[in-house]
Design an enzyme around this catalytic site. Structure first.
Site, PDB file in Angstrom:
ATOM      1  N   ASP A 165       0.861  -1.190   0.100  1.00 34.28           N
ATOM      2  CA  ASP A 165       0.036   0.038  -0.089  1.00 34.28           C
ATOM      3  C   ASP A 165       0.982   1.149   0.012  1.00 34.28           C
ATOM      4  O   ASP A 165       0.642   2.154   0.715  1.00 34.28           O
ATOM      5  CB  ASP A 165      -0.956   0.034   1.038  1.00 34.28           C
ATOM      6  CG  ASP A 165      -2.020  -0.952   1.281  1.00 34.28           C
ATOM      7  OD1 ASP A 165      -2.062  -1.756   0.244  1.00 34.28           O
ATOM      8  OD2 ASP A 165      -2.649  -1.453   2.214  1.00 34.28           O
ATOM      9  N   ASP A 186      -0.410  -4.074  -3.995  1.00 32.38           N
ATOM     10  CA  ASP A 186      -1.257  -3.110  -3.851  1.00 32.38           C
ATOM     11  C   ASP A 186      -0.838  -1.876  -3.515  1.00 32.38           C
ATOM     12  O   ASP A 186      -1.255  -0.924  -3.051  1.00 32.38           O
ATOM     13  CB  ASP A 186      -2.507  -3.364  -2.828  1.00 32.38           C
ATOM     14  CG  ASP A 186      -2.985  -4.818  -3.041  1.00 32.38           C
ATOM     15  OD1 ASP A 186      -3.347  -5.221  -4.060  1.00 32.38           O
ATOM     16  OD2 ASP A 186      -3.731  -5.147  -2.056  1.00 32.38           O
ATOM     17  N   ARG A 242      -5.875  -5.717  -9.183  1.00 32.90           N
ATOM     18  CA  ARG A 242      -7.013  -6.614  -8.763  1.00 32.90           C
ATOM     19  C   ARG A 242      -8.022  -5.565  -8.132  1.00 32.90           C
ATOM     20  O   ARG A 242      -7.504  -4.339  -7.712  1.00 32.90           O
ATOM     21  CB  ARG A 242      -6.431  -7.494  -7.626  1.00 32.90           C
ATOM     22  CG  ARG A 242      -5.685  -6.985  -6.372  1.00 32.90           C
ATOM     23  CD  ARG A 242      -5.228  -8.048  -5.507  1.00 32.90           C
ATOM     24  NE  ARG A 242      -4.415  -7.630  -4.083  1.00 32.90           N
ATOM     25  CZ  ARG A 242      -4.479  -8.438  -3.439  1.00 32.90           C
ATOM     26  NH1 ARG A 242      -4.742  -9.848  -3.292  1.00 32.90           N
ATOM     27  NH2 ARG A 242      -3.643  -8.083  -2.207  1.00 32.90           N
ATOM     28  N   TRP A 244     -10.042  -3.877  -5.575  1.00 29.40           N
ATOM     29  CA  TRP A 244     -10.323  -3.760  -4.195  1.00 29.40           C
ATOM     30  C   TRP A 244     -12.002  -3.187  -4.214  1.00 29.40           C
ATOM     31  O   TRP A 244     -12.573  -3.652  -3.211  1.00 29.40           O
ATOM     32  CB  TRP A 244      -9.443  -2.404  -3.719  1.00 29.40           C
ATOM     33  CG  TRP A 244      -9.662  -1.768  -2.433  1.00 29.40           C
ATOM     34  CD1 TRP A 244     -10.405  -2.756  -1.323  1.00 29.40           C
ATOM     35  CD2 TRP A 244      -9.074  -0.974  -1.648  1.00 29.40           C
ATOM     36  NE1 TRP A 244     -10.437  -2.133  -0.046  1.00 29.40           N
ATOM     37  CE2 TRP A 244      -9.663  -1.044  -0.281  1.00 29.40           C
ATOM     38  CE3 TRP A 244      -8.399   0.220  -2.106  1.00 29.40           C
ATOM     39  CZ2 TRP A 244      -9.256  -0.257   0.718  1.00 29.40           C
ATOM     40  CZ3 TRP A 244      -8.164   1.224  -1.001  1.00 29.40           C
ATOM     41  CH2 TRP A 244      -8.283   0.994   0.241  1.00 29.40           C
TER      42      TRP A 244
END
Length: 324
Positions: A165, A186, A242, A244
């Site tokens: 993140d 991510d 992907r 979220w």
């Protein structure tokens, strides 16, 4: 001697020109954006003690609440170990280093994505330039380097580094130009509407880590991540993104993709229902990782007509607020 004095004067003028743009935004009493010819205030930060402040947060704190004038905070080279917040009531701040690899803001927090960031930008009309923003916590937990939740934020030639993140591109309209963004999982996430122009994404994932996790929740939201003219590198293998959110929207256009990008390209995060709702597009990408023959069938190979709206600043209303 006169020639030398004139040369010195010319260099001084050039230095001032680099600090002061021809036009800078200023808010009127009614909240509309108008134009101003110079910075209202220039603040120097130097952790060696030679500036107005030794800490970046102290310089931000010195900007008045409900600020309406452009403020330039110049950060001298050095390593600034501090956690920084630009609060929502302090818009129109530019935070600028000299070179990204010489002006480093660092912290090592983890856990909550809203509490762990090294730098949190909550204000609108923010500009960041020539900075390294990093979270050195490492693997094992969410550890955000940069959180951007204000509207109309732009970053130029910055390095944004973490593991999971890395960039919480939370909300608002944002522009990233010539930035280097590194992480494993991510590492570009959130629900902003953001254009990434000529940015370098570097995956440190050892096993299929996703670059993006875009959080668009409904088809009506005008949000998404749009990468144009950049490149993707890495150490082993990764996917492009992907979902979220169920309506996650990500587009890569004219992007070099190295072999670290897996043939399937995208991951559904174990949620096959999102195959009907996500918008994952690629246009004129190239390199060994851009081959689409084995891509998941629910991703899109965009036509020129389909791709063009995602390739300009119109998607973020940039003509109304981008000044550089």
């Amino acid at each position: 001697m006169a020639i030398l004095r004139r040369a010195h004067f010319f260099v001084s003028l050039v230095g001032i020109a680099l600090l002061c743009p021809v036009m800078a935004p200023r808010a009127s009493a009614q909240g509309a954006t108008v134009e101003r010819l110079a910075w209202k205030r220039i603040i120097k930060v130097d952790n060696s003690g030679q500036g107005d402040y030794a800490k970046i947060q102290d310089a931000i704190d010195a900007v008045p609440s409900n600020n309406v004038d452009p403020v330039f905070i110049r950060v001298e080279p050095g390593v600034y170990k501090e956690k920084i917040t630009v609060p929502s009531d302090k818009p129109f701040i530019t935070l600028s280093g000299w070179k990204a690899n010489a002006t480093i803001i660092t912290w090592d927090d983890s856990g909550d994505i809203f509490k762990s960031p090294t730098v949190s930008v909550l204000a609108s009309d923010f500009v960041g330039r020539y900075l390294t923003i990093q979270n050195t916590y490492g693997s094992g937990a969410k550890a955000v380097a940069l959180r951007v939740a204000g509207d109309r934020a732009a970053f130029y030639a910055c390095r944004i580094l973490s593991y999971q993140d890395t960039l919480l591109d939370e909300s608002g309209r944002h522009f990233y130009s010539n930035c280097y963004i590194e992480g494993a999982t991510d590492f570009v996430c959130g629900n902003a509407a953001s254009l990434f122009k000529k940015c370098h994404l570097h995956s440190t994932s050892e096993n299929k880590g996703a670059i993006t996790a875009q959080h668009r929740m409904t088809a009506e939201e005008n949000t998404g991540f749009y990468f144009v003219g950049g490149k993707i590198t890495g150490v082993k293998s990764c996917t492009l993104g992907r979902p979220w959110g169920p309506f996650s929207r990500v587009v890569f256009a004219q992007t070099y993709m190295s072999s670290v990008v897996l043939p399937q390209g995208w991951d559904d995060w174990g949620r096959p229902s999102t195959h009907r709702t996500v918008y994952y597009g690629e246009y004129e990408c190239y390199g060994p990782g851009a081959e689409r023959r084995a891509r998941v069938e629910w991703s899109r190979s965009l036509t020129t007509q389909e791709a063009l709206p995602f390739m300009t600043s119109n998607m973020i209303d940039g003509s109304n607020w981008l000044k550089f």
